[in-house]
Scaffold this motif. Sequence first.
Motif, PDB file in Angstrom:
ATOM      1  N   SER A  14     -55.348  16.035  40.119  1.00 54.08           N
ATOM      2  CA  SER A  14     -55.990  17.339  40.344  1.00 54.08           C
ATOM      3  C   SER A  14     -55.520  17.998  41.637  1.00 54.08           C
ATOM      4  N   ILE A  15     -54.729  17.296  42.434  1.00 55.30           N
ATOM      5  CA  ILE A  15     -54.194  17.872  43.671  1.00 55.30           C
ATOM      6  C   ILE A  15     -53.324  19.083  43.331  1.00 55.30           C
ATOM      7  N   VAL A  16     -53.523  20.173  44.057  1.00 55.90           N
ATOM      8  CA  VAL A  16     -52.776  21.412  43.823  1.00 55.90           C
ATOM      9  C   VAL A  16     -51.662  21.548  44.860  1.00 55.90           C
ATOM     10  N   ILE A  17     -50.468  21.778  44.390  1.00 56.31           N
ATOM     11  CA  ILE A  17     -49.305  21.988  45.262  1.00 56.31           C
ATOM     12  C   ILE A  17     -48.682  23.329  44.885  1.00 56.31           C
ATOM     13  N   ASN A  18     -48.537  24.183  45.839  1.00 52.97           N
ATOM     14  CA  ASN A  18     -48.089  25.550  45.585  1.00 52.97           C
ATOM     15  C   ASN A  18     -46.570  25.704  45.698  1.00 52.97           C
ATOM     16  N   VAL A  19     -45.865  24.776  45.116  1.00 51.59           N
ATOM     17  CA  VAL A  19     -44.401  24.825  45.058  1.00 51.59           C
ATOM     18  C   VAL A  19     -43.989  24.337  43.681  1.00 51.59           C
ATOM     19  N   GLU A  20     -42.999  24.994  43.081  1.00 57.50           N
ATOM     20  CA  GLU A  20     -42.436  24.507  41.818  1.00 57.50           C
ATOM     21  C   GLU A  20     -41.524  23.324  42.149  1.00 57.50           C
ATOM     22  N   TYR A  95     -41.588  20.505  63.418  1.00 55.19           N
ATOM     23  CA  TYR A  95     -41.066  21.827  63.051  1.00 55.19           C
ATOM     24  C   TYR A  95     -42.147  22.892  63.228  1.00 55.19           C
ATOM     25  N   LYS A  96     -43.351  22.581  62.817  1.00 55.33           N
ATOM     26  CA  LYS A  96     -44.468  23.532  62.965  1.00 55.33           C
ATOM     27  C   LYS A  96     -44.720  23.853  64.436  1.00 55.33           C
ATOM     28  N   SER A  97     -44.745  22.815  65.273  1.00 54.90           N
ATOM     29  CA  SER A  97     -45.021  23.052  66.697  1.00 54.90           C
ATOM     30  C   SER A  97     -43.884  23.812  67.377  1.00 54.90           C
ATOM     31  N   ASP A  98     -42.629  23.517  67.007  1.00 56.22           N
ATOM     32  CA  ASP A  98     -41.488  24.234  67.587  1.00 56.22           C
ATOM     33  C   ASP A  98     -41.526  25.716  67.208  1.00 56.22           C
ATOM     34  N   CYS A  99     -41.767  25.983  65.931  1.00 55.05           N
ATOM     35  CA  CYS A  99     -41.819  27.384  65.488  1.00 55.05           C
ATOM     36  C   CYS A  99     -42.943  28.147  66.190  1.00 55.05           C
ATOM     37  N   GLU A 100     -44.101  27.526  66.293  1.00 55.81           N
ATOM     38  CA  GLU A 100     -45.237  28.194  66.928  1.00 55.81           C
ATOM     39  C   GLU A 100     -44.988  28.411  68.414  1.00 55.81           C
ATOM     40  N   GLU A 101     -44.298  27.463  69.058  1.00 54.49           N
ATOM     41  CA  GLU A 101     -44.004  27.608  70.483  1.00 54.49           C
ATOM     42  C   GLU A 101     -43.001  28.734  70.727  1.00 54.49           C
ATOM     43  N   PHE A 102     -41.946  28.795  69.927  1.00 51.53           N
ATOM     44  CA  PHE A 102     -40.873  29.762  70.173  1.00 51.53           C
ATOM     45  C   PHE A 102     -41.104  31.120  69.508  1.00 51.53           C
ATOM     46  N   TYR A 103     -41.745  31.113  68.322  1.00 54.35           N
ATOM     47  CA  TYR A 103     -41.831  32.348  67.547  1.00 54.35           C
ATOM     48  C   TYR A 103     -43.255  32.741  67.158  1.00 54.35           C
ATOM     49  N   GLY A 104     -44.219  31.927  67.531  1.00 54.00           N
ATOM     50  CA  GLY A 104     -45.620  32.280  67.301  1.00 54.00           C
ATOM     51  C   GLY A 104     -46.114  32.017  65.895  1.00 54.00           C
ATOM     52  N   ARG A 105     -45.270  31.529  64.988  1.00 52.19           N
ATOM     53  CA  ARG A 105     -45.681  31.240  63.613  1.00 52.19           C
ATOM     54  C   ARG A 105     -44.610  30.360  62.962  1.00 52.19           C
ATOM     55  N   ILE A 106     -44.973  29.777  61.823  1.00 56.64           N
ATOM     56  CA  ILE A 106     -44.021  28.955  61.081  1.00 56.64           C
ATOM     57  C   ILE A 106     -42.990  29.847  60.409  1.00 56.64           C
ATOM     58  N   LEU A 107     -41.722  29.552  60.610  1.00 53.24           N
ATOM     59  CA  LEU A 107     -40.650  30.264  59.923  1.00 53.24           C
ATOM     60  C   LEU A 107     -40.412  29.589  58.573  1.00 53.24           C
ATOM     61  N   ASP A 108     -40.761  30.306  57.521  1.00 51.98           N
ATOM     62  CA  ASP A 108     -40.733  29.737  56.178  1.00 51.98           C
ATOM     63  C   ASP A 108     -39.417  30.063  55.478  1.00 51.98           C
ATOM     64  N   TRP A 224     -41.449  14.385  47.989  1.00 47.19           N
ATOM     65  CA  TRP A 224     -42.059  14.615  49.305  1.00 47.19           C
ATOM     66  C   TRP A 224     -41.141  15.479  50.174  1.00 47.19           C
ATOM     67  N   HIS A 225     -39.871  15.147  50.213  1.00 45.66           N
ATOM     68  CA  HIS A 225     -38.904  15.965  50.949  1.00 45.66           C
ATOM     69  C   HIS A 225     -38.908  17.409  50.423  1.00 45.66           C
ATOM     70  N   THR A 226     -38.919  17.549  49.106  1.00 52.11           N
ATOM     71  CA  THR A 226     -38.898  18.875  48.499  1.00 52.11           C
ATOM     72  C   THR A 226     -40.089  19.709  48.960  1.00 52.11           C
ATOM     73  N   HIS A 227     -41.247  19.093  49.005  1.00 50.21           N
ATOM     74  CA  HIS A 227     -42.456  19.793  49.453  1.00 50.21           C
ATOM     75  C   HIS A 227     -42.322  20.221  50.914  1.00 50.21           C
ATOM     76  N   ALA A 232     -44.410  26.447  55.075  1.00 49.93           N
ATOM     77  CA  ALA A 232     -45.699  27.151  55.043  1.00 49.93           C
ATOM     78  C   ALA A 232     -46.597  26.573  53.950  1.00 49.93           C
ATOM     79  N   SER A 233     -46.042  26.391  52.755  1.00 47.02           N
ATOM     80  CA  SER A 233     -46.819  25.816  51.653  1.00 47.02           C
ATOM     81  C   SER A 233     -47.222  24.378  51.956  1.00 47.02           C
ATOM     82  N   TYR A 234     -46.313  23.622  52.537  1.00 48.66           N
ATOM     83  CA  TYR A 234     -46.623  22.224  52.845  1.00 48.66           C
ATOM     84  C   TYR A 234     -47.807  22.128  53.806  1.00 48.66           C
ATOM     85  N   CYS A 235     -47.754  22.898  54.869  1.00 51.21           N
ATOM     86  CA  CYS A 235     -48.848  22.851  55.844  1.00 51.21           C
ATOM     87  C   CYS A 235     -50.163  23.284  55.207  1.00 51.21           C
ATOM     88  N   LYS A 236     -50.143  24.372  54.450  1.00 55.54           N
ATOM     89  CA  LYS A 236     -51.361  24.862  53.796  1.00 55.54           C
ATOM     90  C   LYS A 236     -51.892  23.841  52.792  1.00 55.54           C
TER      91      LYS A 236
END
Length: 811
Positions: A14-20, A95-108, A224-227, A232-236
């Motif tokens: 029942s886990i939902v993953i928002n990636v094909e 990757y999430k922390s680097d993007c947020e530090e340098f660009y203020g958000r995750i670069l998807d 797992w790598h694909t996700h 952005a989808s992975y974190c959410k």
Amino acid sequence: MEREQELEWKAAQSIVINVELIAAAKSQLEFLAAVDKNRWLYEGPALDKAIYRYNVCWLPMLEKHSESPFYEGPLVVPLDCEWVWHCHRLNPVRYKSDCEEFYGRILDNHCVVSSVRGISEKKTEEIWTKLYPEEPYEMDLTSIHQDNNSGKLGSQKFTKYDLVLAVKRQSPFFYQVSMPHMKNDRYLEGAVARYKGFLHIIRRNKERFIKSFSVPTYDIDLIWHTHQLHPASYCKDLIEIMGKVLEHDDTDSDRSKGQKLDTGFSGTTKQWEGMYGSRYWRAGGMYRGNAPSPVRMTPYSNDIGARKVAASYENQNLRDVKVLEVMLEFVSVRNLPVEHKGSLLVSFSKTQPDAIFNAKRSLTILSESGEKQVACFQCESTGQLLFELISCSTSSLLVSKTSKTMGSMSISLEDFQSPDSNLTVEKWLELVPFSNISDSKPICLRVAISVTVLTPAPYVLRMIRSQPFSKSSCLFPLPVRVQFAKSWTRVIDEGGNEIINLQVRYSKKSKSKKNNIRREVVGIPKSGETITLAEFVEKQWSLINSPWSLQLPCTNNDDGHLLELTGPRTVRLFLGGRLDYESKHCKKHKSEDERNLMTAVEFSAEDPYGRAVALIDLKYGTLKVKEEWFLLPGSLLAFMLGNVSRKEGYNSLTISGKSIKKEELTEEVDGFPAEANKMNLISGKKEDLEIKVTKMNSVTPIKGGGTSCAGCGGGGCGGGCGNAMRNEASAGCGAGCGGGCGGGCGNMAKCGGCGGGCGTKLANGGCGGCGGGGCGGGCGNKLANVTGASDGCINGQPKQAINQANEILVA
């Protein structure tokens, strides 16, 4: 499954993953294959520059486009930047922390497409050129040694994450997931379901405050790598699933017993099988061992591409064999008779033995022995697997064991090929008793089976030479001089069907010239006419009426090949088993085996580092060919190398009437270099060898300890020698992103005498393996890949036979 286990599996699904995930996994495999053809991205100055371009050019450009698109449509990321970006994203927390530090958000990646998808990058290149006029869009490999840290491109934001080490850790991953079945939708559907099961276990551990290091198998790890590649989808998704972004720890690669990967895989196996009631291992998803050594360190620079070649034996009705990989475990037994005493084991075989698997082997039952044994082998997809329950007891007076077959059961392999099959089954099978049993309830055996989808099997040809006519033979029919009479060689397929007859003919061109011997190879196909196939002209062999020509290495031989076959494709021959055919033997046996083998490697724009297309075994007269177009050239090469330069059975050969010993052979003979000719010499006379061939085909159960474990890679479920004839790759258990445990000789060509030095037993899902061992134990039967089946070795070689007629026997 029990009711509680069914509910847990349902909760996982029942886990939902928002990636094909299936489509994205295929795209990832396509990209990894492209990177593997550009191996300068793996290390060195080119990688350093790629990291620089990624930090200074790509990420800032992506940030601007995601905030305010330069144009409608996606960016096309350059290959070098995409590779570094790929490895950075596989540490999702960093990757999430680097993007947020340098660009203020995750670069998807939602507004980006891969450079290998065939979409025009013209618009992206135009924007890139405007932003970075001094840095070309495609990496300039001629300038990689220049100083790129001059600050000309303005403010630079470099992550402190060590991307060089990240790339080093991810570089071996493609080898583990590069098998054809990994691209199959049915196989990937199962991998997605198992990935959700993997996440659910981690979620349950978090809920119960259980600290654990969960290790995936490679099918799960691919998903797992694909996700993670969709940050952005992975974190959410992960925050919704378990309240945090799940880390992906790929820093451990030590698979030896007791280390983090070993214990992690054991724990994950135990949890999975307890929570879901199904086996954690999966056919085609386990650790394959280390990637084979390349034949070249630099890409092949010739511009010749791989062109279509007409099938060599298209009219010979060769069998089109499909194979699948099978993993098998006997989990439990119930309703045993009250009077039963002793131990139990289950033998398994095929009701219709095939050319790939004709063994009969046995495994213990986990619930009875507490010892996890998993068999891994390849076979054809026809017929049924037959299981026989055997009771073993020991007499204290006679100190001997007796066994009794209690009954049998079977399961059809064809059932796994239906579109509705998920390629796995775990169920109770009812025993058909061999004798009347008083108990009313039938004995049942719980059997777990996993298979891969069908894949084409290599062609395997054998060369059988007939005895030449003797001088005293009254039946000698030809009015030619006896010294020029040669034997015919029959080329047959695995079914015993004759494909063609080959012969080397010698004749003098004229009486006036000395040593003026004409040599040619003639063949008689099924049609019956005699045709000339090759001729020795001006110190080299040429193939007649064929687009192929055989040449000696040029002066700048940069990869050590012995011969080159040119034509519609470029194929080079290398001494020993290379690439897919690389030997997994211990060093003690490897050198003896290698001198009898040659690997044909194709080079093209698609495979600049080489792709193995055939293996020639001169000692046993076998030819394994992956591609139909190479059947005739490969047969001729195997025949000429094995026959032209050898005086049969002796440690010397005759050249122009003079006997030359092996150690004296330093020059090319009959167009073949000295190294190739040395391979053709059998050590010792025929009569000194024991005339004995053990005609067996092997499947070795994966277990820890004992003489039947391969244990070539460390922890996990151990290994398994598997089938020698067709399956040159390995199966063995374990996995992970850099992870898993296990390994083993697997199903490799000519794996003899595995055993010795293996680890502990796999009780209760535990992990074993020897941590880098290899063969160990006795020499075994190297041809049939039998562990512990040989009487020993002669000069490091198995006791094989060469009969008096010099007929090549292959088990």
